[in-house]
Design a protein around this motif. Structure first.
Motif, PDB file in Angstrom:
ATOM      1  N   SER A  24       0.826  -1.206   0.000  1.00 54.44           N
ATOM      2  CA  SER A  24       0.000   0.000   0.000  1.00 54.44           C
ATOM      3  C   SER A  24       0.864   1.262   0.000  1.00 54.44           C
ATOM      4  CB  SER A  24      -0.921  -0.009   1.224  1.00 54.44           C
ATOM      5  OG  SER A  24      -1.634   1.188   1.328  1.00 54.44           O
ATOM      6  N   SER A  26       3.908   1.518  -1.070  1.00 59.33           N
ATOM      7  CA  SER A  26       4.587   1.583  -2.364  1.00 59.33           C
ATOM      8  C   SER A  26       3.673   2.203  -3.423  1.00 59.33           C
ATOM      9  CB  SER A  26       5.025   0.190  -2.793  1.00 59.33           C
ATOM     10  OG  SER A  26       5.671   0.234  -4.036  1.00 59.33           O
ATOM     11  N   ASP A  27       2.404   1.802  -3.438  1.00 57.94           N
ATOM     12  CA  ASP A  27       1.436   2.382  -4.371  1.00 57.94           C
ATOM     13  C   ASP A  27       1.257   3.879  -4.122  1.00 57.94           C
ATOM     14  OD1 ASP A  27       1.067  -0.114  -5.494  1.00 57.94           O
ATOM     15  OD2 ASP A  27      -0.820  -0.515  -4.433  1.00 57.94           O
ATOM     16  N   THR A  28       1.193   4.246  -2.849  1.00 58.42           N
ATOM     17  CA  THR A  28       1.036   5.655  -2.488  1.00 58.42           C
ATOM     18  C   THR A  28       2.231   6.471  -2.962  1.00 58.42           C
ATOM     19  OG1 THR A  28      -0.301   5.081  -0.561  1.00 58.42           O
ATOM     20  CG2 THR A  28       0.704   7.269  -0.568  1.00 58.42           C
ATOM     21  N   ALA A  30       4.228   5.763  -5.433  1.00 55.70           N
ATOM     22  CA  ALA A  30       4.192   5.828  -6.898  1.00 55.70           C
ATOM     23  C   ALA A  30       3.219   6.915  -7.366  1.00 55.70           C
ATOM     24  CB  ALA A  30       3.803   4.473  -7.474  1.00 55.70           C
ATOM     25  N   LYS A  31       2.057   7.013  -6.723  1.00 51.51           N
ATOM     26  CA  LYS A  31       1.084   8.049  -7.081  1.00 51.51           C
ATOM     27  C   LYS A  31       1.633   9.439  -6.770  1.00 51.51           C
ATOM     28  CE  LYS A  31      -2.961   5.125  -6.417  1.00 51.51           C
ATOM     29  NZ  LYS A  31      -4.094   4.814  -5.550  1.00 51.51           N
ATOM     30  N   MET A  32       2.304   9.572  -5.641  1.00 55.64           N
ATOM     31  CA  MET A  32       2.884  10.859  -5.276  1.00 55.64           C
ATOM     32  C   MET A  32       3.972  11.259  -6.273  1.00 55.64           C
ATOM     33  SD  MET A  32       3.029  10.484  -1.138  1.00 55.64           S
ATOM     34  CE  MET A  32       3.665  12.106  -0.823  1.00 55.64           C
ATOM     35  N   GLN A  33       4.746  10.303  -6.750  1.00 57.64           N
ATOM     36  CA  GLN A  33       5.784  10.592  -7.729  1.00 57.64           C
ATOM     37  C   GLN A  33       5.171  11.078  -9.041  1.00 57.64           C
ATOM     38  OE1 GLN A  33       9.205  10.541  -7.240  1.00 57.64           O
ATOM     39  NE2 GLN A  33       9.165  11.604  -9.203  1.00 57.64           N
ATOM     40  N   GLN A  34       4.058  10.452  -9.450  1.00 59.58           N
ATOM     41  CA  GLN A  34       3.373  10.895 -10.660  1.00 59.58           C
ATOM     42  C   GLN A  34       2.864  12.330 -10.502  1.00 59.58           C
ATOM     43  OE1 GLN A  34       0.335   7.921 -11.153  1.00 59.58           O
ATOM     44  NE2 GLN A  34       1.637   6.604 -12.421  1.00 59.58           N
ATOM     45  N   THR A  35       2.305  12.631  -9.345  1.00 59.35           N
ATOM     46  CA  THR A  35       1.810  13.975  -9.074  1.00 59.35           C
ATOM     47  C   THR A  35       2.955  14.983  -9.096  1.00 59.35           C
ATOM     48  OG1 THR A  35       0.013  13.102  -7.727  1.00 59.35           O
ATOM     49  CG2 THR A  35       0.566  15.418  -7.405  1.00 59.35           C
ATOM     50  N   ASP A  37       5.827  14.689 -10.665  1.00 57.28           N
ATOM     51  CA  ASP A  37       6.289  14.831 -12.050  1.00 57.28           C
ATOM     52  C   ASP A  37       5.391  15.785 -12.835  1.00 57.28           C
ATOM     53  OD1 ASP A  37       8.371  13.080 -11.529  1.00 57.28           O
ATOM     54  OD2 ASP A  37       7.363  11.344 -12.452  1.00 57.28           O
TER      55      ASP A  37
END
Length: 72
Positions: A24, A26-28, A30-35, A37
């Motif tokens: 969970s 790790s998914d969070t 990854a989403k924060m990294q996309q945001t 970027d």
């Protein structure tokens, strides 16, 4: 012997819960990294607009009011 089995079972349960938590998190991340970027890309666009406006020889400071559509 039964106590040992119970302790092992509890450790297995804790490990399974930790695995779920790690997935969970790790998914969070990854989403924060996309945001992040996306925000960095937006900042680059804004910076480029400011640079372009200054390169046109205009002495006025860049204002977001210049970006308001004419119907406002």
């Amino acid at each position: 012997m039964e106590e040992l089995e119970q302790r092992i079972t509890e450790l297995e349960i804790q490990t399974a819960l930790q695995d779920d938590l790690i997935a969970s998190l790790s998914d969070t991340i990854a989403k924060m990294q996309q945001t992040l970027d996306l925000q960095q890309a937006q900042m680059r666009v804004l910076y480029q607009k400011m640079q372009d406006k200054g390169a046109n020889g205009e002495r006025e400071a860049y204002s977001l009011r210049d970006e308001i559509p004419p119907h406002y």
